[in-house]
Design an enzyme around this catalytic site. Structure first.
Site, mmCIF file in Angstrom:
data_model
loop_
_atom_site.group_PDB
_atom_site.id
_atom_site.type_symbol
_atom_site.label_atom_id
_atom_site.label_comp_id
_atom_site.label_asym_id
_atom_site.label_seq_id
_atom_site.Cartn_x
_atom_site.Cartn_y
_atom_site.Cartn_z
ATOM 1 N N THR A 138 6.815 -18.559 64.971
ATOM 2 C CA THR A 138 7.028 -19.902 65.544
ATOM 3 C C THR A 138 7.784 -20.186 66.791
ATOM 4 O O THR A 138 7.281 -20.197 68.066
ATOM 5 C CB THR A 138 7.112 -21.325 65.001
ATOM 6 O OG1 THR A 138 6.547 -20.938 63.463
ATOM 7 C CG2 THR A 138 6.968 -22.606 65.680
ATOM 8 N N CYS A 139 8.593 -19.256 66.731
ATOM 9 C CA CYS A 139 9.657 -19.458 67.913
ATOM 10 C C CYS A 139 9.179 -18.353 69.334
ATOM 11 O O CYS A 139 8.718 -18.687 70.026
ATOM 12 C CB CYS A 139 11.021 -17.825 67.891
ATOM 13 S SG CYS A 139 12.337 -19.200 66.075
#
Length: 159
Positions: free
Chosen positions: A48-49
């Site tokens: 997600t980062c």
């Protein structure tokens, strides 16, 4: 106790890569006298980062600066080599890629969580905040694992 709107950021030493290699940088140097968009991620190169959080701030750099943000800082409990490489791989440009290698700053903010079960150790919860002259004026703190409120667009809408 978790950091809140109106709180002054704690004094801490963080790390970032410069032309001279890994360099200590104080929170005072990063935040005092400026309006800074700070966002933290659980880990560089994590799904997600890398797919959403950092790219959203890269895409909105000019929009944030147009609204008065002097600097954008990305923070993670990683080492400065990893943060520099991750920033380069994602064309982070002027975003300062800052490491909190021992999680001291993250713990002082009260936003740490233990991801040892996944082999990651102590990490930071995902968040974004606006810091005016060292004081938190906006805070968007995610529940562990979430990505609902800490995106660049949310912070941009708060300016």
């Amino acid at each position: 106790m978790t950091i809140s709107v109106g709180d002054k950021l704690p004094n801490a030493e963080l790390m970032m890569m410069t032309e001279k290699g890994p360099t200590k940088v104080s929170t005072a140097d990063l935040f005092n006298g400026k309006k800074v968009a700070l966002f933290a991620v659980p880990g560089a190169y994590t799904p997600t980062c890398s797919a959403k959080h950092l790219p959203g701030f890269v895409e909105n750099t000019s929009n944030l600066t147009a609204k008065g943000v002097n600097e954008i800082v990305c923070l993670s409990v990683n080492d400065p080599f990893v943060m520099a490489s991750w920033g380069k791989d994602h064309d982070a440009g002027s975003i300062k890629m800052v490491a909190d290698p021992d999680a001291a700053f993250t713990k002082a903010l009260g936003v740490e969580f233990d991801a040892s079960g996944a082999g990651l150790g102590i990490r930071s919860r995902r968040y974004s905040m606006l810091v005016d002259d060292g004081v938190v004026s906006q805070l968007n703190l995610e529940e562990t694992g979430g990505f609902e409120v800490s995106d660049a667009e949310t912070l941009l809408g708060q300016l």
